[in-house]
Design a protein around this motif. Structure first.
Motif, short mmCIF file in Angstrom:
data_model
loop_
_atom_site.label_atom_id
_atom_site.label_comp_id
_atom_site.label_asym_id
_atom_site.label_seq_id
_atom_site.Cartn_x
_atom_site.Cartn_y
_atom_site.Cartn_z
N GLU A 143 0.64 -0.83 -0.09
CA GLU A 143 0.04 -0.07 -0.05
C GLU A 143 0.76 1.04 -0.02
O GLU A 143 0.53 2.20 -0.55
N ASN B 183 -3.21 -2.40 -7.88
CA ASN B 183 -4.66 -1.97 -7.40
C ASN B 183 -4.67 -1.60 -5.91
O ASN B 183 -5.56 -1.51 -5.35
N THR B 184 -3.29 -1.63 -5.20
CA THR B 184 -3.38 -1.48 -3.79
C THR B 184 -2.43 -0.59 -3.21
O THR B 184 -2.77 0.14 -2.47
N ARG C 111 -1.07 2.86 -2.67
CA ARG C 111 -1.52 4.27 -2.36
C ARG C 111 -0.44 5.33 -2.47
O ARG C 111 -0.64 6.48 -2.82
N ASN D 70 -3.66 3.38 -13.69
CA ASN D 70 -3.65 3.19 -12.51
C ASN D 70 -5.10 3.92 -11.84
O ASN D 70 -5.27 4.91 -12.11
N THR D 71 -5.60 3.17 -10.55
CA THR D 71 -6.74 3.58 -9.95
C THR D 71 -6.44 3.59 -8.49
O THR D 71 -7.68 3.75 -7.88
N SER D 72 -5.23 3.48 -7.95
CA SER D 72 -5.32 3.13 -6.62
C SER D 72 -4.11 4.20 -6.10
O SER D 72 -4.46 4.69 -4.77
N GLU E 125 -2.75 7.50 -4.87
CA GLU E 125 -3.18 8.79 -4.10
C GLU E 125 -2.08 9.78 -3.86
O GLU E 125 -2.10 10.95 -4.03
N THR F 235 -7.72 9.44 -9.39
CA THR F 235 -7.51 9.13 -7.85
C THR F 235 -6.50 9.72 -7.26
O THR F 235 -6.22 9.74 -5.89
#
Length: 310
Positions: A49, A74-75, A77, A101-103, A105, A131
């Protein structure tokens, strides 16, 4: 936590992380990691993460491999990959991975020479990514063209909340584009453009943009050109803006008159909690009176910190 421990087998660590699937935060700062270890790092990004790999020697080849991990995870952040001898080639690869990517931040790429092409690719990513909330690209050799592209991307982005691009020579066009972005963007909360070679004309435009902004809570504009015109515009913005909480104006060419103009505007503001200001005439009676006045009002206002540097 594995920072500064002279890691000898990143592959073994990667295997352990993947097999156990319990390690979520991995810190490998300052371990002389090169592109040879990048594949093992990329493999375990599907389990982590938070990954901290700044202050290594990954280079462009390593960044390209890491970008594959960004695409596949996908984990993850948080990724810090600053100070890694990455140029535009590696930055473009990382930017392109953000399109898929969609995870992620938070991305920290500070002190890499990503240049104009890297910044332009990152701008394209910001435009389309939904994101990413925090981006740090300070001292990345970003000039006017790259800064303008990033600023323009903020006109379309609805997720980014923190942008730190201090210590880049963004020039007149870059600063003008940032002013327009501040005027129209609805989600950015913190902006750091310290030491960006912004002149008084563009600094005034940025101050004026605060009259229309309703999201920005922190603005760092230190070590850029100031002067009376900028101070007047900033004071007007402080008087009318309802959301800005922290304002940093250290290191500029602020004289006694400008300092007083800015401080007096605090009498009409109910949102500012911190003002960091540098002025040359620290012993000036007018400045002292304004400081005393503000200090007396603190119990009735939101001002918590008023730091005046000489």
């Amino acid at each position: 936590m594995l920072d500064d421990n002279n890691i000898t087998s990143v592959k073994d660590i990667s295997t352990a992380v993947i097999n156990t699937n319990t390690v979520k935060v991995l810190n490998m700062w300052n371990n002389d990691l090169t592109s040879q270890e990048a594949s093992a790092i990329s493999d375990m990004m599907t389990c982590l993460e938070e990954l901290y790999i700044s202050d290594n020697k990954l280079g462009d080849d390593g960044a390209v491999i890491i970008s594959k991990g960004i695409t596949e995870t996908n984990t993850l952040r948080v990724l810090t990959i600053g100070v890694n001898n990455i140029t535009s080639t590696g930055a473009i690869a990382i930017a392109n991975s953000l399109l898929h990517n969609t995870s992620l931040e938070e991305l920290d790429m500070r002190f890499n020479a990503i240049g104009q092409d890297g910044a332009t690719a990152i701008a394209q990513a910001i435009t389309n990514n939904k994101t990413l909330k925090k981006l740090i690209i300070n001292k990345c050799e970003i000039t006017s063209t790259g800064a303008t592209a990033i600023a323009n991307s903020l006109l379309h982005n609805t997720s980014l909340e923190v942008l730190d691009m201090n210590w880049n020579a963004i020039g007149k066009d870059g600063a003008t584009a940032i002013a327009q972005a501040i005027t129209n963007n609805k989600t950015l909360k913190k902006l750091n453009i310290n030491r960006c070679e912004i002149t008084s004309t563009e600094a005034t435009a940025i101050a004026n943009s605060l009259l229309h902004n309703t999201s920005l809570e922190e603005l760092q504009l230190s070590y850029n050109a100031m002067g009376k015109d900028v101070a007047t515009a900033i004071a007007h913005a402080i008087t009318n803006n309802k959301t800005l909480k922290e304002l940093y104006l250290c290191g500029g060419t602020i004289d006694e008159q400008s300092a007083v103009i800015i401080m007096r505007s605090l009498h009409h503001n109910n949102s500012i909690t911190k003002l960091y200001l540098l002025y040359r005439l620290v012993d000036n009676d007018n400045v002292k009176r304004e400081v005393e006045h503000i200090n007396r009002r603190r119990r009735k206002s939101n001002v918590q910190e008023l730091l005046l540097y000489n």
